[in-house]
Design a protein around this motif. Structure first.
Motif, PDB file in Angstrom:
ATOM      1  N   VAL A   6      10.087 -18.269 -17.618  1.00 55.37           N
ATOM      2  CA  VAL A   6      11.545 -18.178 -17.656  1.00 55.37           C
ATOM      3  C   VAL A   6      12.045 -16.956 -16.887  1.00 55.37           C
ATOM      4  CG1 VAL A   6      13.541 -17.857 -19.158  1.00 55.37           C
ATOM      5  CG2 VAL A   6      11.793 -19.498 -19.770  1.00 55.37           C
ATOM      6  N   ILE A   7      11.344 -15.826 -17.007  1.00 50.61           N
ATOM      7  CA  ILE A   7      11.714 -14.631 -16.245  1.00 50.61           C
ATOM      8  C   ILE A   7      11.610 -14.919 -14.741  1.00 50.61           C
ATOM      9  CG2 ILE A   7      11.035 -12.263 -15.671  1.00 50.61           C
ATOM     10  CD1 ILE A   7      10.080 -11.978 -18.592  1.00 50.61           C
ATOM     11  N   SER A   8      10.525 -15.573 -14.350  1.00 48.48           N
ATOM     12  CA  SER A   8      10.317 -15.896 -12.947  1.00 48.48           C
ATOM     13  C   SER A   8      11.397 -16.843 -12.436  1.00 48.48           C
ATOM     14  CB  SER A   8       8.931 -16.521 -12.766  1.00 48.48           C
ATOM     15  OG  SER A   8       8.699 -16.850 -11.427  1.00 48.48           O
ATOM     16  N   LEU A   9      11.757 -17.830 -13.251  1.00 47.79           N
ATOM     17  CA  LEU A   9      12.783 -18.791 -12.858  1.00 47.79           C
ATOM     18  C   LEU A   9      14.142 -18.108 -12.708  1.00 47.79           C
ATOM     19  CD1 LEU A   9      13.528 -21.742 -12.320  1.00 47.79           C
ATOM     20  CD2 LEU A   9      13.898 -22.025 -14.787  1.00 47.79           C
ATOM     21  N   TYR A  10      14.465 -17.209 -13.633  1.00 48.33           N
ATOM     22  CA  TYR A  10      15.740 -16.482 -13.589  1.00 48.33           C
ATOM     23  C   TYR A  10      15.839 -15.661 -12.298  1.00 48.33           C
ATOM     24  CZ  TYR A  10      19.379 -13.128 -14.979  1.00 48.33           C
ATOM     25  OH  TYR A  10      20.503 -12.342 -15.032  1.00 48.33           O
ATOM     26  N   LYS A  11      14.765 -14.948 -11.978  1.00 49.96           N
ATOM     27  CA  LYS A  11      14.756 -14.127 -10.763  1.00 49.96           C
ATOM     28  C   LYS A  11      14.834 -15.001  -9.509  1.00 49.96           C
ATOM     29  CE  LYS A  11      12.268 -10.103 -12.540  1.00 49.96           C
ATOM     30  NZ  LYS A  11      11.061  -9.269 -12.419  1.00 49.96           N
ATOM     31  N   THR A  56       2.077 -12.918  -9.546  1.00 50.70           N
ATOM     32  CA  THR A  56       2.309 -13.070 -10.981  1.00 50.70           C
ATOM     33  C   THR A  56       3.164 -11.911 -11.467  1.00 50.70           C
ATOM     34  OG1 THR A  56       0.251 -11.882 -11.442  1.00 50.70           O
ATOM     35  CG2 THR A  56       0.144 -14.271 -11.371  1.00 50.70           C
ATOM     36  N   ILE A  57       3.824 -12.113 -12.574  1.00 48.16           N
ATOM     37  CA  ILE A  57       4.763 -11.113 -13.089  1.00 48.16           C
ATOM     38  C   ILE A  57       4.040  -9.878 -13.603  1.00 48.16           C
ATOM     39  CG2 ILE A  57       4.820 -11.995 -15.453  1.00 48.16           C
ATOM     40  CD1 ILE A  57       7.851 -11.493 -15.343  1.00 48.16           C
ATOM     41  N   ASP A  58       4.649  -8.752 -13.439  1.00 46.41           N
ATOM     42  CA  ASP A  58       4.122  -7.493 -13.944  1.00 46.41           C
ATOM     43  C   ASP A  58       4.259  -7.482 -15.464  1.00 46.41           C
ATOM     44  OD1 ASP A  58       3.487  -4.931 -14.610  1.00 46.41           O
ATOM     45  OD2 ASP A  58       5.011  -3.959 -13.386  1.00 46.41           O
ATOM     46  N   LYS A  59       3.147  -7.351 -16.166  1.00 47.22           N
ATOM     47  CA  LYS A  59       3.176  -7.396 -17.624  1.00 47.22           C
ATOM     48  C   LYS A  59       3.926  -6.220 -18.223  1.00 47.22           C
ATOM     49  CE  LYS A  59       1.075 -11.227 -18.402  1.00 47.22           C
ATOM     50  NZ  LYS A  59      -0.259 -11.333 -18.972  1.00 47.22           N
ATOM     51  N   ASN A  60       4.172  -5.187 -17.434  1.00 47.28           N
ATOM     52  CA  ASN A  60       4.927  -4.039 -17.942  1.00 47.28           C
ATOM     53  C   ASN A  60       6.432  -4.208 -17.762  1.00 47.28           C
ATOM     54  OD1 ASN A  60       2.631  -2.549 -18.716  1.00 47.28           O
ATOM     55  ND2 ASN A  60       2.278  -1.972 -16.585  1.00 47.28           N
ATOM     56  N   ASN A  61       6.824  -5.353 -17.219  1.00 47.70           N
ATOM     57  CA  ASN A  61       8.243  -5.614 -17.003  1.00 47.70           C
ATOM     58  C   ASN A  61       9.003  -5.462 -18.316  1.00 47.70           C
ATOM     59  OD1 ASN A  61      10.753  -7.166 -16.793  1.00 47.70           O
ATOM     60  ND2 ASN A  61       9.952  -7.775 -14.792  1.00 47.70           N
ATOM     61  N   LYS A  62      10.045  -4.661 -18.304  1.00 47.26           N
ATOM     62  CA  LYS A  62      10.766  -4.364 -19.541  1.00 47.26           C
ATOM     63  C   LYS A  62      11.402  -5.617 -20.144  1.00 47.26           C
ATOM     64  CE  LYS A  62      15.025  -2.942 -17.148  1.00 47.26           C
ATOM     65  NZ  LYS A  62      15.986  -1.837 -16.947  1.00 47.26           N
ATOM     66  N   GLU A  63      11.737  -6.596 -19.301  1.00 40.64           N
ATOM     67  CA  GLU A  63      12.313  -7.830 -19.823  1.00 40.64           C
ATOM     68  C   GLU A  63      11.296  -8.596 -20.660  1.00 40.64           C
ATOM     69  OE1 GLU A  63      15.660  -8.966 -16.492  1.00 40.64           O
ATOM     70  OE2 GLU A  63      13.584  -9.472 -16.112  1.00 40.64           O
ATOM     71  N   PHE A  64      10.037  -8.513 -20.250  1.00 38.20           N
ATOM     72  CA  PHE A  64       8.982  -9.211 -20.990  1.00 38.20           C
ATOM     73  C   PHE A  64       8.794  -8.606 -22.379  1.00 38.20           C
ATOM     74  CE2 PHE A  64       5.533 -12.068 -21.264  1.00 38.20           C
ATOM     75  CZ  PHE A  64       4.537 -11.442 -21.986  1.00 38.20           C
ATOM     76  N   GLU A  65       9.179  -7.346 -22.533  1.00 37.82           N
ATOM     77  CA  GLU A  65       9.031  -6.658 -23.811  1.00 37.82           C
ATOM     78  C   GLU A  65      10.228  -6.885 -24.734  1.00 37.82           C
ATOM     79  OE1 GLU A  65       6.316  -5.148 -24.743  1.00 37.82           O
ATOM     80  OE2 GLU A  65       5.415  -5.646 -22.807  1.00 37.82           O
ATOM     81  N   ASN A  66      11.199  -7.640 -24.286  1.00 36.93           N
ATOM     82  CA  ASN A  66      12.372  -7.911 -25.104  1.00 36.93           C
ATOM     83  C   ASN A  66      11.950  -8.696 -26.348  1.00 36.93           C
ATOM     84  OD1 ASN A  66      14.743  -9.163 -26.227  1.00 36.93           O
ATOM     85  ND2 ASN A  66      15.793  -8.748 -24.309  1.00 36.93           N
ATOM     86  N   LYS A  67      11.917  -8.021 -27.493  1.00 37.15           N
ATOM     87  CA  LYS A  67      11.376  -8.619 -28.709  1.00 37.15           C
ATOM     88  C   LYS A  67      12.226  -9.772 -29.227  1.00 37.15           C
ATOM     89  CE  LYS A  67       8.897  -4.484 -30.168  1.00 37.15           C
ATOM     90  NZ  LYS A  67       8.695  -3.469 -31.221  1.00 37.15           N
ATOM     91  N   ILE A  68      13.532  -9.702 -28.982  1.00 40.33           N
ATOM     92  CA  ILE A  68      14.403 -10.781 -29.453  1.00 40.33           C
ATOM     93  C   ILE A  68      14.042 -12.086 -28.749  1.00 40.33           C
ATOM     94  CG2 ILE A  68      16.787 -11.596 -29.592  1.00 40.33           C
ATOM     95  CD1 ILE A  68      17.669  -8.673 -29.671  1.00 40.33           C
TER      96      ILE A  68
END
Length: 230
Positions: free
Chosen positions: A101-106, A194-206
């Motif tokens: 979903v992050i990749s699609l949004y970008k 591939t997406i950077d696992k440290n991406n702050k969006e990926f850490e969005n707990k909600i």
């Protein structure tokens, strides 16, 4: 030569294999499904009722690739007739749904020519993610989560072999080479990052909690030894 259906879910790293599949089968023998604006031969919605020229093209086809769900395959009498006759290998790639979903949004945001670019211009990633069905990959390959396990509910001829995005070039590429669907791996320039696992969006707990309860994560977890979400 082995017949092929590559049911490509958006943003799962499969585009890099298109040119290799076309190179191997010959352009005239490959039916590309997707947007005609980006060079596809046929739109998914057209498959339900093919015209005479499209029906003839399908009969000459050896490989079908593109954004074609297995549900759409089942809804096309012409396509199911081809499948019953040719008995193709059916393959698809799955991705961690958060990453997808992050990749699609970008991807949509960065391309002004994308048909959805204008509609999400002022939408935050969080709002975009909440609007996305969290079981879209599950529906795409026509599985259902029943009594704690995945059950394939589609036509048995369409039961797909599934790959995950991690190491997809090597694992998926090896499979295609072994089955004579491509002759060599895609070059580095063809590979999706591939997406950077440290991406702050990926850490969005909600957002993570939202997807944690969804079928997509159950589907991805069922394919790997170490679950992405516990």
């Amino acid at each position: 030569m082995m017949r092929l259906i590559f049911s490509h879910i958006q943003k799962t790293g499969g585009l890099q294999f298109y040119s290799k599949i076309i190179e191997n089968y010959g352009r005239e023998n490959v039916l590309v499904v997707g947007s005609k604006k980006t060079g596809a031969d046929i739109e998914p919605k057209e498959l339900k009722r093919l015209n005479i020229s499209q029906t003839y093209r399908l009969k000459c086809t050896k490989a079908i690739i593109g954004h074609l769900s297995l549900v759409e395959c089942e809804n096309s009498d012409n396509l199911m007739e081809w499948i019953e006759k040719e008995k193709p290998k059916v393959i698809s790639i799955l991705r961690n749904p958060m990453e997808r979903v992050i990749s699609l949004y970008k991807f949509i945001n960065e391309r002004t020519e994308h048909p959805l670019n204008e509609s999400i211009k002022d939408i935050s990633f969080q709002d975009f993610a909440f609007k996305m069905p969290n079981d879209i990959q599950t529906k795409w390959i026509n599985n259902r989560f029943i009594n704690g396990q995945f059950v394939y509910v589609g036509n048995i001829l369409l039961k797909p072999k599934l790959f995950r995005t991690k190491n997809v070039t090597e694992e998926f590429g090896k499979y295609l080479i072994e089955n004579n669907m491509i002759s060599s791996y895609p070059g580095l320039k063809d590979r999706n990052q591939t997406i950077d696992k440290n991406n702050k969006e990926f850490e969005n707990k909600i957002i993570a909690e939202y997807f944690k309860s969804g079928l997509d994560f159950k589907l991805v977890n069922s394919l790997i030894k170490r679950p992405l979400v516990k």
